[in-house]
Design an enzyme around this catalytic site. Structure first.
Site, mmCIF file in Angstrom:
data_model
loop_
_atom_site.group_PDB
_atom_site.id
_atom_site.type_symbol
_atom_site.label_atom_id
_atom_site.label_comp_id
_atom_site.label_asym_id
_atom_site.label_seq_id
_atom_site.Cartn_x
_atom_site.Cartn_y
_atom_site.Cartn_z
ATOM 1 N N LYS A 28 0.829 -1.215 0.000
ATOM 2 C CA LYS A 28 0.000 0.000 0.000
ATOM 3 C C LYS A 28 0.859 1.258 0.000
ATOM 4 O O LYS A 28 0.605 2.205 -0.742
ATOM 5 C CB LYS A 28 -0.940 -0.025 1.208
ATOM 6 C CG LYS A 28 -1.971 1.089 1.168
ATOM 7 C CD LYS A 28 -3.192 0.804 2.019
ATOM 8 C CE LYS A 28 -2.880 0.758 3.492
ATOM 9 N NZ LYS A 28 -3.923 1.449 4.287
ATOM 10 N N ARG A 33 2.713 6.035 -3.260
ATOM 11 C CA ARG A 33 3.850 6.866 -3.681
ATOM 12 C C ARG A 33 4.096 6.764 -5.178
ATOM 13 O O ARG A 33 4.503 7.740 -5.824
ATOM 14 C CB ARG A 33 5.095 6.474 -2.874
ATOM 15 C CG ARG A 33 5.021 6.945 -1.408
ATOM 16 C CD ARG A 33 5.991 6.147 -0.518
ATOM 17 N NE ARG A 33 6.065 6.648 0.851
ATOM 18 C CZ ARG A 33 5.180 6.373 1.809
ATOM 19 N NH1 ARG A 33 4.121 5.612 1.530
ATOM 20 N NH2 ARG A 33 5.346 6.853 3.037
ATOM 21 N N GLY A 101 -5.331 7.721 5.796
ATOM 22 C CA GLY A 101 -4.451 8.714 6.409
ATOM 23 C C GLY A 101 -3.201 8.930 5.583
ATOM 24 O O GLY A 101 -2.737 10.061 5.417
ATOM 25 N N ARG A 129 -9.163 11.993 12.650
ATOM 26 C CA ARG A 129 -7.709 11.879 12.842
ATOM 27 C C ARG A 129 -7.035 13.244 12.740
ATOM 28 O O ARG A 129 -7.396 14.065 11.908
ATOM 29 C CB ARG A 129 -7.124 10.892 11.825
ATOM 30 C CG ARG A 129 -7.653 9.489 12.063
ATOM 31 C CD ARG A 129 -7.190 8.496 11.030
ATOM 32 N NE ARG A 129 -5.770 8.208 11.140
ATOM 33 C CZ ARG A 129 -5.120 7.381 10.333
ATOM 34 N NH1 ARG A 129 -5.764 6.778 9.359
ATOM 35 N NH2 ARG A 129 -3.836 7.164 10.492
ATOM 36 N N SER A 174 7.204 9.159 12.199
ATOM 37 C CA SER A 174 6.068 9.055 11.280
ATOM 38 C C SER A 174 6.558 9.153 9.853
ATOM 39 O O SER A 174 7.033 10.200 9.417
ATOM 40 C CB SER A 174 5.045 10.168 11.542
ATOM 41 O OG SER A 174 4.098 10.208 10.490
ATOM 42 N N ASP A 326 1.908 -0.921 12.094
ATOM 43 C CA ASP A 326 0.614 -1.446 11.651
ATOM 44 C C ASP A 326 0.390 -2.899 12.057
ATOM 45 O O ASP A 326 -0.714 -3.422 11.872
ATOM 46 C CB ASP A 326 0.492 -1.336 10.129
ATOM 47 C CG ASP A 326 0.291 0.102 9.675
ATOM 48 O OD1 ASP A 326 -0.298 0.886 10.447
ATOM 49 O OD2 ASP A 326 0.731 0.442 8.565
ATOM 50 N N LYS A 353 -4.506 5.921 15.157
ATOM 51 C CA LYS A 353 -4.628 5.286 13.840
ATOM 52 C C LYS A 353 -6.104 5.319 13.417
ATOM 53 O O LYS A 353 -6.883 6.124 13.920
ATOM 54 C CB LYS A 353 -4.056 3.858 13.903
ATOM 55 C CG LYS A 353 -2.523 3.835 13.966
ATOM 56 C CD LYS A 353 -1.942 4.175 12.609
ATOM 57 C CE LYS A 353 -0.437 4.067 12.552
ATOM 58 N NZ LYS A 353 0.069 4.342 11.191
ATOM 59 N N ARG A 357 -6.199 1.725 18.352
ATOM 60 C CA ARG A 357 -5.990 0.287 18.150
ATOM 61 C C ARG A 357 -5.624 -0.442 19.443
ATOM 62 O O ARG A 357 -5.918 -1.628 19.573
ATOM 63 C CB ARG A 357 -4.913 0.057 17.077
ATOM 64 C CG ARG A 357 -5.438 0.330 15.682
ATOM 65 C CD ARG A 357 -4.411 0.090 14.598
ATOM 66 N NE ARG A 357 -5.038 0.196 13.278
ATOM 67 C CZ ARG A 357 -4.379 0.391 12.153
ATOM 68 N NH1 ARG A 357 -3.066 0.535 12.167
ATOM 69 N NH2 ARG A 357 -5.019 0.455 11.004
ATOM 70 N N ARG A 400 -7.563 -3.255 9.931
ATOM 71 C CA ARG A 400 -6.605 -4.164 10.578
ATOM 72 C C ARG A 400 -7.203 -4.827 11.825
ATOM 73 O O ARG A 400 -6.880 -5.972 12.139
ATOM 74 C CB ARG A 400 -5.307 -3.432 10.899
ATOM 75 C CG ARG A 400 -4.611 -2.934 9.633
ATOM 76 C CD ARG A 400 -3.173 -2.534 9.846
ATOM 77 N NE ARG A 400 -2.714 -1.692 8.750
ATOM 78 C CZ ARG A 400 -2.318 -2.145 7.555
ATOM 79 N NH1 ARG A 400 -2.319 -3.434 7.296
ATOM 80 N NH2 ARG A 400 -1.919 -1.302 6.622
#
EC number: 2.5.1.19
Length: 445
Positions: A28, A33, A101, A129, A174, A326, A353, A357, A400
């Site tokens: 992903k 990108r 995000g 978020r 990040s 993740d 997230k 989570r 997830r």
């Protein structure tokens, strides 16, 4: 505005041995990108293996809105006719990034140093978020952001007409923030410098170099120093997207905990900045062999052969968090089937997230009979080698979380239901079919 249809509950029951090949979708991070850098290059970029989950499709739509021609030729096969660095046109419509995000933050970075205005929104989860962590550094270039209270979407960005180069230290590890600043730096004159105290996934650096940007990475007393020279002409590329290690985590972990399983997962990215889960699983005693190791598109890849394993609890150090941020939800499931304590430290990033989570996993695991301890920054799972199950777990619209609890149900003593399986489509649309093909017992309702 992005919406969410009716909930689609799903149930996983104790499965027989999982067997066969698990063909994982494209990565992903690299898919997002490839589309964005393709749009900022001059000429045609060709992409194979693109992840066609909703998140990436929303980024493709965003690049069209900024003037690039983005065409799908077949499954995973796409081309992008780019408009060049600084060539974006002002979008006529609101840019809806759905649940992503990554998508919204990278696209904000890509447009932040162009003299145009764009408004961004997303689904109910994304609108909660915080975006300040990206808009704050973008403001240093001269970008202005107008959002809801707390820096939340919907948000309008006014790009900097006369951007200045920036030197920015990322306060919390990040890759999204780092990448947004680097993408913004492409259209700023001079050198933009990003300093990371802890390394995060490096797909942006690898791919920027691949597209012809002048970028250096050095280690200094402050940490990792990334220097980008602005206003290059990016050259179109042919990008072969490797398989997503974060998606591979679900069949890999299922095979480890479902007795008698043996699966092969071909072509998975082994990028060292994404490898934390696999390092941790090996420490727990997982039987994972990395076969046919090779390089594709500047990324190390391997075929993973995974066999069911007796696992023991471990302590996961906080410095490993950026390379597996993740994967903590699925690791906490594996930890429940291990013997002994698994202690995950340095995980407060998980609270912002797609859902909180830590809280989502803790409540669901407790409902399934697993003892959990947590604080702001730590999750502790008391593994007993078995999990009673028999609960309905809330997913909070988080893909997830949904996949993690379905994997739990494949090895638990009683069935496990998730309240909504529909978010899985954002990252892994084929998850249900793939797991069923390996022998998992999954059903709607």
């Amino acid at each position: 505005m992005s919406g969410h249809g009716p909930a689609q509950p799903m149930t996983a029951r104790r499965s027989g041995p999982l067997k066969g090949r698990a063909e994982i979708p494209g990565d992903k991070s690299i898919s997002h990108r490839a589309l964005i850098l393709g749009a900022m290059a001059v000429g045609e970029t060709r992409i194979t293996g693109l992840l066609e989950g909703q998140d990436v499709l929303d980024t493709a739509k965003a690049m069209r809105a900024f003037g690039a021609e983005v065409i799908q030729h077949g499954p995973g096969a796409w081309s992008v006719h780019g408009v060049g660095v600084g060539g974006f046109t002002e979008p006529a419509e609101v840019i809806d990034c759905g649940n992503s995000g990554t998508g919204v933050r990278l696209v904000m970075g890509a447009m932040a140093t162009s003299p145009l205005t764009a408004t961004f929104t997303g689904d109910a989860s994304l609108r909660k978020r915080p975006m300040g962590r990206v808009t704050d550094p973008l403001a240093l270039f001269g970008t202005r952001a107008y959002g809801r209270k707390g820096g939340r979407l919907p948000m309008t960005l006014v790009g900097a007409a006369d951007p200045v180069p920036v030197r920015y230290t990322v306060p919390v590890p990040s890759a999204q923030v780092k990448s947004a600043v680097l993408l913004a730096g492409l259209n700023a004159p001079g050198q933009t410098v990003v300093i990371e105290r802890e390394a995060t996934r490096d797909h942006s650096e690898r791919m920027l170099r691949g597209f012809g940007a002048e970028l250096s990475v050095e280690t200094g007393p402050e940490g990792q120093v990334i220097t980008l020279t602005g206003q290059p002409e990016l050259r179109p590329q042919t990008v072969a997207v490797p398989r997503d290690p974060s998606s591979a985590a679900f069949p890999v972990c299922a095979a480890l905990i479902v007795e008698g399983s043996e699966i092969l997962v071909p072509g998975v990215s082994r990028n060292p900045t994404r490898d934390g889960l696999y390092v941790t699983l090996l420490e727990m005693g997982a039987d994972i062999a990395f076969e046919n190791e090779r390089e594709e598109g500047g990324e190390p890849v391997a075929d993973l052969r995974v066999r069911a394993s007796a696992l023991k609890g471990v302590e996961v150090p906080p410095e490993r968090a950026p390379s597996m941020i993740d994967e903590y939800p699925i690791l906490s499931v594996v930890a429940a089937f291990a013997e002994g304590l698994t202690i995950m430290r340095g995980v407060k990033e998980l609270r912002v997230k797609e859902s909180d989570r830590i809280d989502a996993m803790a409540r669901g695991l407790e409902a399934c009979g697993v003892r959990i301890e947590e604080d702001e920054d730590t999750l502790i799972v008391h593994g007993m080698g078995r999990v009673p199950g028999g609960a309905t777990c809330a997913t909070h619209l988080d893909h997830r979380i949904a996949m993690s609890f379905l994997v739990l149900g494949m090895a638990a003593e009683a069935p496990v239901t998730v309240d909504d399986g529909s978010p899985i489509a954002t990252s892994f649309p084929a998850f249900i079919d793939l797991m069923a093909g390996l022998g998992a017992d999954l059903a709607a309702g």
